[in-house]
Design a protein around this motif. Structure first.
Motif, PDB file in Angstrom:
ATOM      1  N   TRP A  43      33.161  29.200   0.944  1.00  0.00           N
ATOM      2  CA  TRP A  43      32.493  27.953   1.291  1.00  0.00           C
ATOM      3  C   TRP A  43      33.315  27.170   2.322  1.00  0.00           C
ATOM      4  O   TRP A  43      32.769  26.644   3.300  1.00  0.00           O
ATOM      5  CB  TRP A  43      32.278  27.148   0.010  1.00  0.00           C
ATOM      6  N   TRP A  46      33.036  28.820   5.737  1.00  0.00           N
ATOM      7  CA  TRP A  46      31.766  28.481   6.388  1.00  0.00           C
ATOM      8  C   TRP A  46      31.857  27.115   7.079  1.00  0.00           C
ATOM      9  O   TRP A  46      31.378  26.944   8.193  1.00  0.00           O
ATOM     10  CB  TRP A  46      30.626  28.463   5.378  1.00  0.00           C
ATOM     11  N   THR A  56      26.607  29.966  10.426  1.00  0.00           N
ATOM     12  CA  THR A  56      26.998  30.087   9.020  1.00  0.00           C
ATOM     13  C   THR A  56      25.735  30.054   8.161  1.00  0.00           C
ATOM     14  O   THR A  56      24.672  29.675   8.643  1.00  0.00           O
ATOM     15  CB  THR A  56      27.919  28.931   8.567  1.00  0.00           C
ATOM     16  N   PRO A  57      25.842  30.405   6.876  1.00  0.00           N
ATOM     17  CA  PRO A  57      24.692  30.288   5.974  1.00  0.00           C
ATOM     18  C   PRO A  57      24.369  28.838   5.581  1.00  0.00           C
ATOM     19  O   PRO A  57      23.367  28.588   4.923  1.00  0.00           O
ATOM     20  CB  PRO A  57      25.127  31.073   4.728  1.00  0.00           C
ATOM     21  N   LEU A  58      25.209  27.893   5.971  1.00  0.00           N
ATOM     22  CA  LEU A  58      24.978  26.494   5.615  1.00  0.00           C
ATOM     23  C   LEU A  58      23.776  25.945   6.377  1.00  0.00           C
ATOM     24  O   LEU A  58      23.614  26.202   7.570  1.00  0.00           O
ATOM     25  CB  LEU A  58      26.222  25.653   5.926  1.00  0.00           C
ATOM     26  N   ALA A  59      22.955  25.177   5.685  1.00  0.00           N
ATOM     27  CA  ALA A  59      21.762  24.594   6.307  1.00  0.00           C
ATOM     28  C   ALA A  59      22.159  23.634   7.428  1.00  0.00           C
ATOM     29  O   ALA A  59      23.091  22.845   7.277  1.00  0.00           O
ATOM     30  CB  ALA A  59      20.945  23.859   5.259  1.00  0.00           C
ATOM     31  N   SER A  60      21.458  23.702   8.542  1.00  0.00           N
ATOM     32  CA  SER A  60      21.786  22.831   9.672  1.00  0.00           C
ATOM     33  C   SER A  60      21.611  21.359   9.308  1.00  0.00           C
ATOM     34  O   SER A  60      22.379  20.513   9.769  1.00  0.00           O
ATOM     35  CB  SER A  60      20.952  23.194  10.899  1.00  0.00           C
ATOM     36  N   SER A  61      20.630  21.037   8.455  1.00  0.00           N
ATOM     37  CA  SER A  61      20.438  19.635   8.056  1.00  0.00           C
ATOM     38  C   SER A  61      21.646  19.123   7.266  1.00  0.00           C
ATOM     39  O   SER A  61      22.059  17.975   7.419  1.00  0.00           O
ATOM     40  CB  SER A  61      19.157  19.486   7.240  1.00  0.00           C
ATOM     41  N   TYR A  62      22.222  19.986   6.443  1.00  0.00           N
ATOM     42  CA  TYR A  62      23.418  19.639   5.671  1.00  0.00           C
ATOM     43  C   TYR A  62      24.591  19.376   6.620  1.00  0.00           C
ATOM     44  O   TYR A  62      25.299  18.384   6.503  1.00  0.00           O
ATOM     45  CB  TYR A  62      23.731  20.777   4.702  1.00  0.00           C
ATOM     46  N   GLN A  64      24.482  18.600   9.816  1.00  0.00           N
ATOM     47  CA  GLN A  64      24.233  17.406  10.627  1.00  0.00           C
ATOM     48  C   GLN A  64      24.548  16.142   9.833  1.00  0.00           C
ATOM     49  O   GLN A  64      25.120  15.190  10.358  1.00  0.00           O
ATOM     50  CB  GLN A  64      22.781  17.382  11.109  1.00  0.00           C
ATOM     51  N   ARG A  65      24.176  16.140   8.545  1.00  0.00           N
ATOM     52  CA  ARG A  65      24.467  14.976   7.698  1.00  0.00           C
ATOM     53  C   ARG A  65      25.983  14.769   7.577  1.00  0.00           C
ATOM     54  O   ARG A  65      26.474  13.654   7.701  1.00  0.00           O
ATOM     55  CB  ARG A  65      23.854  15.148   6.313  1.00  0.00           C
TER      56      ARG A  65
END
Length: 77
Positions: A43, A46, A56-62, A64-65
């Motif tokens: 994690w 990432w 990465t597998p991390l959501a782009s919205s996450y 960006q926040r």
């Protein structure tokens, strides 16, 4: 917490009822006991890759926040 010699740690219960109650509140949020060191390291990698602009597998919205946070803002725990 935990106590004992290296590789022989045992769980130590909280000393008071207030601490025990607080730990029960935190448990559903993932108090760290459900994450293996390898999973946590993955994690963190990432996040480091995301900071470099890599996929990465991390959501782009996450991401960006997190990047929009200012000092003192809530960072999702």
């Amino acid at each position: 917490g935990h106590a004992g010699a290296q590789a022989r740690l045992s769980a130590v219960p909280p000393e008071d009822a207030d601490s025990a109650a607080w730990l029960e509140v935190l448990r559903p949020a993932g108090d760290g006991t459900t994450v293996s060191p390898d999973s946590y390291a993955r994690w963190v990698r990432w996040h480091l890759r995301a900071l470099r602009g890599e996929a990465t597998p991390l959501a782009s919205s996450y991401l960006q926040r997190l990047q929009a946070l200012k000092a003192g803002d809530y960072a999702l725990g």
